[in-house]
Design an enzyme around this catalytic site. Structure first.
Site, PDB file in Angstrom:
ATOM      1  N   GLY A 308     -97.170  33.246  16.353  1.00  0.00           N
ATOM      2  CA  GLY A 308     -96.492  34.157  17.275  1.00  0.00           C
ATOM      3  C   GLY A 308     -95.207  34.717  16.683  1.00  0.00           C
ATOM      4  O   GLY A 308     -95.025  34.804  15.465  1.00  0.00           O
ATOM      5  N   SER A 309     -94.269  35.044  17.567  1.00  0.00           N
ATOM      6  CA  SER A 309     -93.135  35.899  17.194  1.00  0.00           C
ATOM      7  C   SER A 309     -92.081  35.259  16.306  1.00  0.00           C
ATOM      8  O   SER A 309     -91.131  35.939  15.904  1.00  0.00           O
ATOM      9  CB  SER A 309     -92.466  36.432  18.464  1.00  0.00           C
ATOM     10  OG  SER A 309     -93.348  37.289  19.157  1.00  0.00           O
ATOM     11  N   THR A 310     -92.188  33.988  15.977  1.00  0.00           N
ATOM     12  CA  THR A 310     -91.256  33.443  14.982  1.00  0.00           C
ATOM     13  C   THR A 310     -91.441  34.155  13.641  1.00  0.00           C
ATOM     14  O   THR A 310     -90.508  34.175  12.822  1.00  0.00           O
ATOM     15  CB  THR A 310     -91.471  31.926  14.796  1.00  0.00           C
ATOM     16  OG1 THR A 310     -92.859  31.668  14.550  1.00  0.00           O
ATOM     17  CG2 THR A 310     -91.022  31.158  16.035  1.00  0.00           C
ATOM     18  N   MET A 311     -92.601  34.777  13.411  1.00  0.00           N
ATOM     19  CA  MET A 311     -92.830  35.511  12.166  1.00  0.00           C
ATOM     20  C   MET A 311     -92.014  36.791  12.095  1.00  0.00           C
ATOM     21  O   MET A 311     -91.845  37.366  11.008  1.00  0.00           O
ATOM     22  CB  MET A 311     -94.321  35.831  12.012  1.00  0.00           C
ATOM     23  CG  MET A 311     -95.216  34.614  11.848  1.00  0.00           C
ATOM     24  SD  MET A 311     -94.731  33.511  10.506  1.00  0.00           S
ATOM     25  CE  MET A 311     -94.962  34.565   9.097  1.00  0.00           C
ATOM     26  N   LYS A 312     -91.490  37.252  13.235  1.00  0.00           N
ATOM     27  CA  LYS A 312     -90.673  38.474  13.222  1.00  0.00           C
ATOM     28  C   LYS A 312     -89.409  38.293  12.388  1.00  0.00           C
ATOM     29  O   LYS A 312     -88.836  39.269  11.899  1.00  0.00           O
ATOM     30  CB  LYS A 312     -90.326  38.871  14.656  1.00  0.00           C
ATOM     31  CG  LYS A 312     -91.537  39.352  15.452  1.00  0.00           C
ATOM     32  CD  LYS A 312     -91.229  39.573  16.928  1.00  0.00           C
ATOM     33  CE  LYS A 312     -92.495  39.996  17.669  1.00  0.00           C
ATOM     34  NZ  LYS A 312     -92.324  40.074  19.122  1.00  0.00           N
TER      35      LYS A 312
END
Length: 740
Positions: A308-312
């Site tokens: 999920g958005s931790t990759m942002k």
């Protein structure tokens, strides 16, 4: 007559001569044999020296001790102890034996985990001379052996062997692992975790000694033992784990695992400047002393998932490092069409916002624009590789997975990887990657071992130093991304502001909410992996923590935030106080205990709840409490809601501002069938406040993470309530005037 006497005398003399000759011959033969034995050392072809050695020379195996696993401060986490196997002698030819089976069984049942009847069955076996008692009689401690000895039971014996002991029980269990005892060799073998990975270094080497015994088998006095083969103890390993921080982690995970009942739960705490892992754990877990294992994989290294958005963090880092990013530039949030698929933000009502705000709010469309307009998807994948994704980290744990990066031909997957879908990663990869953000662009390898000690030579033979494994971004880029992460927690519209703010420390982080794939059928509706990676203090990070939870029955980031806040708050205080542990955790969190409310009157229950600085929620119009939640003596944060039910019929309260967990608790008590839309705090309910409900009924609850929107909603309701109060007061005054 004389002649006869002379004949007898002659016969006597001859006999005497024969006898003397026979004895002389025998003496000469014996003398000859002794001389031959002395010269040749043999008799009848047998070497007498070898025969004596065989009869009186004893050869014993000396077992090398298995090395100990210590934490960073020298506290044993896994150590070798002496254990005992219980057996019974049933044959009177072997010395004392079990004479009274019933009495023996009755006495033994008070110490070992077998019933009296089960022991009688074992002791009554026919045609056997000795019996054991299965697992109940194996790996007994010295204290258990002493208790049995004190019973004075005839025929009850012990064999001494080795045992691996884990003093803390459920404690980083998948990381430490466990050993198995080989019944034939009596040696311990690593079966999981560090015990398996380091097995050849931990395992001692057995030696052999010889000595001469007397006819009763005792060592001869003034005789020495001869070392045929030297025994060596295994190496001792000092880990980077900190037992105090690990204890905080275990306690926090236990609480949330019980409350939310997720499919799994993982967490890692590390020093971002050195890569040292200070704590790591998962649920479900197990006690290595009894090996009640549900899963043999360590999910922190072996089970990759879509994060999920931790990759942002890394998508923004790539754009900033390429000099293409402008945080104040605006874009239209909402949705984008990518290769025929519509990709959306979780909240489509933000409108036009800046790219900095897009990071704070965790906007997917911001990522799509970055990968379409500022850097190419292929450039982004190269950055992911530089941060360590798609490769193993190299921690000393078995079965580490490298995860997967998007395939070369799938453009959509390369773009969705920018916000953490279509890519598989492990928690340990996230810990490594974030070190570059918090350490001036330097990528630090995660470390689990700090020192290796050789007890045979009494010296440290290996000392681990921090290891830089890359520099994926510049120091300037790292600082800019770090500031964006601080905004996630400290800005008004940050996605981590509600769940992940620390009480006494400034911090930063990034939330992640990933849909769970359903094979070739796309993604499951309302099935998520919730994750968060955060650091503190913000200006000089000492700790970083990654925590993730899959498919919880209740809660999401609000539950995950409980672990993060609890562990980080206590760990930072512990480290900042020169390793002085917190003696009363409730003081730090202003926790309080839920009182016993069952069968109390409503008035009394409300008073007790408020005295504990909690908020009472009364369900129904009865006069006595018959259900309460949370249960009595539960430890909860000051200000938490306590639900007390007095009847099955009740008026629906105003749920605005409630967390999802609080709604779940309420629904469990009342039987409400709730459909949840969104995450965060309640902003709307499909059934209005005050409606009288008797039977279970369906209700749709809308939640939001947008604190600005929530505050506006609460302010609007307060305004309406005040207007209603003023109108009521005006009506009462008019009635009084008309009466006058």
């Amino acid at each position: 007559m004389k002649r006869n006497k002379q004949q007898l005398n002659n016969l006597g003399r001859r006999t005497l001569v024969y006898i003397i000759a026979a004895f002389g011959g025998a003496f000469l033969y014996v003398a000859f044999c002794f001389i031959r034995i002395a010269v040749t050392g043999e008799i009848k072809g047998h070497d007498l020296y070898e025969y004596a050695l065989e009869k009186y020379l004893v050869e014993e195996v000396v077992t090398g001790r298995r090395g100990t696993l210590y934490d960073r401060d020298g506290n044993a986490l896994a150590e070798q102890l002496t254990s005992y196997t219980l057996y019974a002698n049933l044959f009177d030819g072997y010395g004392d034996y079990v004479e009274d089976i019933d009495y023996t069984a009755k006495q033994l049942s008070t110490v070992i985990d077998l019933t009296e009847e089960e022991i009688v069955t074992i002791l009554s076996k026919e045609n056997v001379t000795q019996v054991e008692f299965g697992t109940a009689g194996k790996q007994l401690t010295y204290l258990e052996k002493e208790k049995i000895d004190d019973l004075g039971l005839s025929g009850i014996k012990f064999r001494q062997n080795t045992k691996r002991f884990y003093p803390h029980g459920v404690f980083a269990s998948h990381t430490i692992g466990y050993t198995k005892l080989n019944d034939e060799t009596g040696s311990l073998t690593g079966e999981m975790g560090l015990e398996l990975y380091l097995d050849e270094y931990l395992a001692g080497k057995d030696g052999i000694i010889q000595y001469i015994k007397d006819k009763r088998g005792y060592l001869q006095p003034n005789k020495e033992e001869y070392v045929v083969e030297q025994a060596y103890d295994g190496y001792d390993f000092y880990l980077t784990l900190d037992s105090t921080i690990q204890t905080f982690l275990e306690e926090g995970m236990d609480t949330v695992y019980e409350q939310a009942n997720p499919e799994n739960l993982v967490a890692v705490v590390a020093n971002p400047k050195t890569g040292e892992i200070l704590a790591m754990g998962s649920r479900s877990s197990f006690d290595p002393n009894i090996r009640d294992i549900e899963s043999y994989n360590n999910p922190i290294v072996s089970e990759p998932f879509e994060p999920g958005s931790t990759m942002k963090i890394y998508t923004y880092a790539a754009a900033i490092n390429e000099g293409k990013y402008s945080g104040s530039q605006t874009y239209q949030s909402g949705s984008r069409l990518v290769n025929g698929s519509t990709l959306r933000d979780y909240n489509t009502s933000w409108g036009t916002i800046t790219y900095d705000q897009g990071f704070y709010r965790s906007s997917n469309t911001a990522i799509i624009d970055i990968l379409n307009n500022w850097i190419s998807p292929d450039q982004f994948i190269e950055y992911l590789e530089a941060f360590g994704f798609g490769s193993t980290v190299g921690v000393p744990l078995p079965s580490e997975s490298s995860g997967t990066l998007p395939t070369d031909w799938d453009l959509t997957q390369k773009i969705t990887a920018g916000y953490g879908q279509g890519i598989l990663t492990t928690p340990i990869q996230h810990i490594q990657a974030i070190t570059a953000i918090l350490n001036e662009g330097k990528l630090m390898k995660p470390q689990l071992i700090s020192q290796v000690y050789d007890p045979n030579n009494e010296e440290i033979i290996y000392e681990v130093e921090p290891e830089q494994v890359g520099t994926p971004i510049s120091a300037q880029t790292a600082e800019q991304v770090k500031q964006l992460m601080i905004g996630v927690v400290e800005s008004e519209d940050g996605s981590g502001r509600i769940a992940y703010s620390l009480k006494d420390f400034s911090s930063g982080g990034k939330t992640g909410t990933a849909q769970i794939a359903d094979g070739t059928n796309g993604y499951l509706a309302n099935e998520y992996v919730y994750s968060y990676i955060g650091f503190a203090p913000a200006d000089d990070p000492q700790l970083v923590m990654y925590v993730a939870m899959k498919r919880p029955e209740t809660g999401g980031h609000d539950q995950l935030g409980q672990i993060y806040r609890f562990v980080m708050q206590n760990a930072l205080i512990y480290l900042g106080a020169e390793k002085t542990p917190v003696t009363d955790i409730s003081d730090v969190y202003q926790n309080t205990e839920v009182p016993q409310l069952m069968n109390e009157s409503v008035e009394s229950a409300v008073t007790k709840i408020e005295e504990q600085q909690l908020e009472p929620i009364v369900i129904g119009d009865g006069t006595q409490i018959f259900v309460q939640s949370p249960k009595a003596q539960s430890s909860v944060s000051v200000g938490s809601k306590v639900f007390i039910q007095t009847s099955k019929t009740y008026s629906l309260p105003n749920l605005t501002g409630w967390t999802k967990d609080e709604v779940v608790q309420f629904a469990m008590l009342t039987g409400l069938d709730v459909e949840y839309v969104g995450e965060g705090y309640v902003i709307d309910q499909s059934i209005p406040e005050g409606q009288l409900l008797t039977n279970p009924i369906g209700i749709r609850i809308t939640l939001t993470k947008d604190t600005e929107l929530l505050n506006d909603k609460i302010a609007e309701q307060h305004k309406q309530d005040n207007s209603a109060i003023q109108e009521s007061n005006t009506t009462e005054e008019t009635d009084e005037e008309s009466q006058e």
